[in-house]
Design an enzyme around this catalytic site. Structure first.
Site, PDB file in Angstrom:
ATOM      1  N   ARG A  17     -12.113  -5.501   4.891  1.00 48.08           N
ATOM      2  CA  ARG A  17     -11.199  -5.623   6.033  1.00 48.08           C
ATOM      3  C   ARG A  17     -11.721  -4.846   7.235  1.00 48.08           C
ATOM      4  O   ARG A  17     -12.577  -3.975   7.116  1.00 48.08           O
ATOM      5  CB  ARG A  17      -9.821  -5.050   5.676  1.00 48.08           C
ATOM      6  CG  ARG A  17      -8.953  -5.932   4.863  1.00 48.08           C
ATOM      7  CD  ARG A  17      -7.702  -5.202   4.409  1.00 48.08           C
ATOM      8  NE  ARG A  17      -7.956  -4.156   3.440  1.00 48.08           N
ATOM      9  CZ  ARG A  17      -7.029  -3.354   2.927  1.00 48.08           C
ATOM     10  NH1 ARG A  17      -5.778  -3.454   3.319  1.00 48.08           N
ATOM     11  NH2 ARG A  17      -7.341  -2.440   2.031  1.00 48.08           N
ATOM     12  N   LYS A  76      -8.789   1.988   5.607  1.00 48.28           N
ATOM     13  CA  LYS A  76      -8.568   2.879   4.462  1.00 48.28           C
ATOM     14  C   LYS A  76      -8.767   4.342   4.840  1.00 48.28           C
ATOM     15  O   LYS A  76      -9.394   4.685   5.842  1.00 48.28           O
ATOM     16  CB  LYS A  76      -9.522   2.513   3.320  1.00 48.28           C
ATOM     17  CG  LYS A  76      -9.160   1.221   2.636  1.00 48.28           C
ATOM     18  CD  LYS A  76      -7.693   1.155   2.182  1.00 48.28           C
ATOM     19  CE  LYS A  76      -7.380   2.050   0.996  1.00 48.28           C
ATOM     20  NZ  LYS A  76      -5.946   1.913   0.592  1.00 48.28           N
ATOM     21  N   TYR A  95      -4.485   4.070   6.985  1.00 48.79           N
ATOM     22  CA  TYR A  95      -3.780   4.378   5.734  1.00 48.79           C
ATOM     23  C   TYR A  95      -4.360   5.689   5.218  1.00 48.79           C
ATOM     24  O   TYR A  95      -5.591   5.850   5.143  1.00 48.79           O
ATOM     25  CB  TYR A  95      -4.017   3.289   4.685  1.00 48.79           C
ATOM     26  CG  TYR A  95      -3.287   2.003   4.989  1.00 48.79           C
ATOM     27  CD1 TYR A  95      -1.891   1.965   4.967  1.00 48.79           C
ATOM     28  CD2 TYR A  95      -3.972   0.836   5.288  1.00 48.79           C
ATOM     29  CE1 TYR A  95      -1.206   0.793   5.257  1.00 48.79           C
ATOM     30  CE2 TYR A  95      -3.292  -0.342   5.570  1.00 48.79           C
ATOM     31  CZ  TYR A  95      -1.909  -0.357   5.553  1.00 48.79           C
ATOM     32  OH  TYR A  95      -1.234  -1.514   5.845  1.00 48.79           O
ATOM     33  N   HIS A  97      -2.295   7.808   2.537  1.00 53.91           N
ATOM     34  CA  HIS A  97      -1.794   7.980   1.159  1.00 53.91           C
ATOM     35  C   HIS A  97      -2.116   9.386   0.636  1.00 53.91           C
ATOM     36  O   HIS A  97      -2.684   9.560  -0.448  1.00 53.91           O
ATOM     37  CB  HIS A  97      -2.405   6.917   0.235  1.00 53.91           C
ATOM     38  CG  HIS A  97      -2.029   5.513   0.613  1.00 53.91           C
ATOM     39  ND1 HIS A  97      -0.745   5.026   0.500  1.00 53.91           N
ATOM     40  CD2 HIS A  97      -2.764   4.495   1.126  1.00 53.91           C
ATOM     41  CE1 HIS A  97      -0.706   3.764   0.905  1.00 53.91           C
ATOM     42  NE2 HIS A  97      -1.908   3.411   1.310  1.00 53.91           N
ATOM     43  N   GLU A 119       1.269   4.132   6.553  1.00 55.14           N
ATOM     44  CA  GLU A 119       2.251   3.842   5.495  1.00 55.14           C
ATOM     45  C   GLU A 119       3.545   4.638   5.608  1.00 55.14           C
ATOM     46  O   GLU A 119       4.503   4.322   4.901  1.00 55.14           O
ATOM     47  CB  GLU A 119       1.608   4.061   4.104  1.00 55.14           C
ATOM     48  CG  GLU A 119       1.351   5.507   3.700  1.00 55.14           C
ATOM     49  CD  GLU A 119       0.040   6.070   4.245  1.00 55.14           C
ATOM     50  OE1 GLU A 119      -0.636   5.372   5.028  1.00 55.14           O
ATOM     51  OE2 GLU A 119      -0.299   7.213   3.884  1.00 55.14           O
ATOM     52  N   ASP A 266      -2.036   3.579  -5.150  1.00 55.40           N
ATOM     53  CA  ASP A 266      -2.466   4.284  -3.926  1.00 55.40           C
ATOM     54  C   ASP A 266      -1.585   5.495  -3.643  1.00 55.40           C
ATOM     55  O   ASP A 266      -1.968   6.387  -2.889  1.00 55.40           O
ATOM     56  CB  ASP A 266      -2.531   3.332  -2.720  1.00 55.40           C
ATOM     57  CG  ASP A 266      -1.228   2.576  -2.475  1.00 55.40           C
ATOM     58  OD1 ASP A 266      -0.248   2.806  -3.205  1.00 55.40           O
ATOM     59  OD2 ASP A 266      -1.208   1.755  -1.541  1.00 55.40           O
TER      60      ASP A 266
HETATM   61  N1  LIG Z   1      -2.995  -1.066  -4.306  1.00 56.73           N
HETATM   62  C1  LIG Z   1      -2.998  -1.611  -3.102  1.00 56.73           C
HETATM   63  O1  LIG Z   1      -4.009  -2.087  -2.596  1.00 56.73           O
HETATM   64  C2  LIG Z   1      -1.730  -1.683  -2.325  1.00 56.73           C
HETATM   65  C3  LIG Z   1      -1.615  -2.483  -1.185  1.00 56.73           C
HETATM   66  C4  LIG Z   1      -0.387  -2.509  -0.507  1.00 56.73           C
HETATM   67  C5  LIG Z   1       0.684  -1.744  -0.956  1.00 56.73           C
HETATM   68  N2  LIG Z   1       0.510  -0.967  -2.054  1.00 56.73           N
HETATM   69  C6  LIG Z   1       1.563  -0.100  -2.583  1.00 56.73           C
HETATM   70  O2  LIG Z   1       2.599  -0.838  -3.194  1.00 56.73           O
HETATM   71  C7  LIG Z   1       3.722   0.037  -3.301  1.00 56.73           C
HETATM   72  C8  LIG Z   1       4.979  -0.699  -2.853  1.00 56.73           C
HETATM   73  O3  LIG Z   1       4.923  -0.918  -1.447  1.00 56.73           O
HETATM   74  P1  LIG Z   1       6.085  -1.718  -0.696  1.00 56.73           P
HETATM   75  O4  LIG Z   1       5.634  -1.933   0.689  1.00 56.73           O
HETATM   76  O5  LIG Z   1       6.523  -2.864  -1.508  1.00 56.73           O
HETATM   77  O6  LIG Z   1       7.253  -0.633  -0.669  1.00 56.73           O
HETATM   78  P2  LIG Z   1       8.794  -0.916  -0.382  1.00 56.73           P
HETATM   79  O7  LIG Z   1       9.333   0.345   0.188  1.00 56.73           O
HETATM   80  O8  LIG Z   1       8.991  -2.194   0.350  1.00 56.73           O
HETATM   81  O9  LIG Z   1       9.383  -1.135  -1.849  1.00 56.73           O
HETATM   82  C9  LIG Z   1       9.424  -0.119  -2.796  1.00 56.73           C
HETATM   83  C10 LIG Z   1      10.565  -0.411  -3.750  1.00 56.73           C
HETATM   84  O10 LIG Z   1      10.515   0.553  -4.815  1.00 56.73           O
HETATM   85  C11 LIG Z   1      11.847   0.795  -5.163  1.00 56.73           C
HETATM   86  N3  LIG Z   1      11.961   1.989  -5.988  1.00 56.73           N
HETATM   87  C12 LIG Z   1      11.906   3.296  -5.613  1.00 56.73           C
HETATM   88  N4  LIG Z   1      12.131   4.098  -6.676  1.00 56.73           N
HETATM   89  C13 LIG Z   1      12.317   3.279  -7.752  1.00 56.73           C
HETATM   90  C14 LIG Z   1      12.614   3.496  -9.118  1.00 56.73           C
HETATM   91  N5  LIG Z   1      12.787   4.730  -9.603  1.00 56.73           N
HETATM   92  N6  LIG Z   1      12.739   2.416  -9.934  1.00 56.73           N
HETATM   93  C15 LIG Z   1      12.589   1.161  -9.448  1.00 56.73           C
HETATM   94  N7  LIG Z   1      12.327   0.899  -8.156  1.00 56.73           N
HETATM   95  C16 LIG Z   1      12.202   1.938  -7.321  1.00 56.73           C
HETATM   96  C17 LIG Z   1      12.565   0.875  -3.830  1.00 56.73           C
HETATM   97  O11 LIG Z   1      13.979   0.787  -3.958  1.00 56.73           O
HETATM   98  C18 LIG Z   1      11.942  -0.299  -3.101  1.00 56.73           C
HETATM   99  O12 LIG Z   1      12.679  -1.490  -3.291  1.00 56.73           O
HETATM  100  C19 LIG Z   1       3.372   1.250  -2.432  1.00 56.73           C
HETATM  101  O13 LIG Z   1       2.911   2.315  -3.226  1.00 56.73           O
HETATM  102  C20 LIG Z   1       2.267   0.746  -1.550  1.00 56.73           C
HETATM  103  O14 LIG Z   1       1.456   1.769  -1.039  1.00 56.73           O
HETATM  104  C21 LIG Z   1      -0.664  -0.931  -2.735  1.00 56.73           C
END
Ligand SMILES: NC(=O)c1ccc[n+]([C@@H]2O[C@H](COP(=O)([O-])OP(=O)(O)OC[C@H]3O[C@@H](n4cnc5c(N)ncnc54)[C@H](O)[C@@H]3O)[C@@H](O)[C@H]2O)c1
Length: 351
Positions: A17, A76, A95, A97, A119, A266
């Site tokens: 990216r 990143k 980002y 993290h 983020e 992340d």
């Molecule tokens: N690995 C990657 O490349 C990558 C890419 C993008 C996003 N992400 C990650 O994905 C994750 C989610 O991001 P998002 O934008 O969907 O966040 P978001 O805030 O839209 O959603 C997170 C959800 O988790 C829920 N939650 C919190 N505590 C909880 C619990 N104890 N039990 C169940 N659910 C719970 C919240 O209520 C919310 O609905 C983040 O860590 C983000 O950084 C990773």
């Protein structure tokens, strides 16, 4: 006063990216900033040096020249080889993290840099600079999950006549979880969405994004995970280390060859057996379960991801360049002049 913006080429493993596409660079140039794009920074996403020069950018011969700008914008978190570029009068927008990157946090603190994280930027109760990549990562989770099930238990998500569909459990029904659920539903899997937010579960249920919902608790998760073919971890508490929701014992109870995709890796991962993986080596097996824990999932769809990220970032970037205290940047400043100023991030890394 920011006059110049640097756009380095991403160097994280498998990362193709770029933070700004040519149209976003054009917006910055029109706003009066000099933009220095590292040579070939956009090539992985399909944007050539000529595309950037055509909208008024200057092509920098190397990373050092882009990091010499007043403000550096990237995708990143800076990799260790980039930490030497940090300096007191530099602003970074990327980002970060930091809850899962304490060594990077220390390097940023020690340098005196102002570090703004995508983020943690909050707007209208959402995370507008995380959302576009969560959307891409969520959709990808369904694809990679289905792919690795072939190598693992050999289960096809949608089943077949006389054979029931696979069971998918998505933990955290925010942006990433919703897209993962939609992807899995699109392949006709049976999908259970888990969240602490009952309104989110209500919406997912109403819209048919999932076949079932579960209020999040250790007991409910242990039962759902035991019967799952694919578990997607997508729970987030903004800025904090991800809550560990699937414990080692729960993973041990899963069927051999099942798959875990922990998107929350992340932020440290919401599954106890998760550890970060890379595009070069995306999976490992533990307790008989395949784990996919890539920290930069959208990097494998660089064109879509770069355009989506760029569109979200550029309005905030122009505001940041004009006034770092602009209220539209609320929550983004993580580190300033040697201090971690975001309270949740500070708590997460124990400072
Ligand atoms: N690995 C990657 O490349 C990558 C890419 C993008 C996003 N992400 C990650 O994905 C994750 C989610 O991001 P998002 O934008 O969907 O966040 P978001 O805030 O839209 O959603 C997170 C959800 O988790 C829920 N939650 C919190 N505590 C909880 C619990 N104890 N039990 C169940 N659910 C719970 C919240 O209520 C919310 O609905 C983040 O860590 C983000 O950084 C990773």
């Amino acid at each position: 006063m920011v006059q110049s913006i640097g756009l380095p080429k991403e160097i994280k493993d498998g990362e193709r990216r770029v933070a700004l596409d040519p149209s976003a660079v054009k917006s910055c140039v029109q706003a009066g900033f000099d933009v220095f794009v590292e040579t070939n920074a956009g090539v992985g996403a399909g944007f050539s040096n000529a595309d950037y020069e055509g909208v008024g950018a200057k092509i920098a011969a190397n990373a050092k020249e882009t990091w010499a700008a007043d403000l550096v914008v990237k995708v990143k978190e800076p990799q260790e080889s980039e930490w030497g570029f940090f300096r007191r009068d530099l602003t970074l927008f990327a980002y970060l993290h930091l809850a899962a990157e304490p060594a990077l946090a220390k390097a940023l603190v020690d340098s005196g840099i102002d570090a703004f994280a995508y983020e943690t930027l909050e707007e209208k109760g959402g995370l507008p600079l995380l959302a576009p990549m969560s959307e891409v990562a969520g959709r990808t989770a369904a694809i990679v999950g289905a792919h690795y099930l072939a190598a693992g238990s050999g289960v096809l998500l949608g089943g077949s006549a006389g054979v029931p569909p696979a069971r998918v459990v998505v933990i955290g029904m925010g942006v990433a979880g919703t897209m993962a659920a939609r992807g899995a539903r699109g392949m006709d899997a049976e999908v259970t969405g888990v969240d602490i937010d009952l309104h989110r579960l209500y919406m997912a249920h109403q819209e048919g994004t999932v076949t079932a919902t579960l209020a999040s608790s250790e007991h409910a998760i242990s039962e759902a995970v035991r019967d799952a073919d694919l578990v997607v971890g997508a729970a987030l508490v903004t800025g904090a280390k991800a809550p560990k929701l699937v414990l080692r014992d729960h993973v041990a109870s899963m069927k051999p060859g099942s798959v875990i995709v922990d998107l929350a890796i992340d932020q440290g991962g919401c599954i106890e057996t998760s550890r970060p993986t890379s595009h070069s080596e995306p999976i490992y097996e533990e307790l008989g379960v395949i784990h996919y824990c890539v920290t930069n999932v959208p990097g494998q769809y660089p064109k879509t991801a770069s355009r989506a990220l760029s569109a979200a970032v550029v309005p905030k970037l122009v505001r940041l360049a004009r006034d770092p205290e602009d209220p539209m940047l609320t929550g983004s400043l993580n580190i300033s002049k040697g201090e971690i100023v975001h309270p949740v991030v500070a708590q997460a890394i124990g400072r």
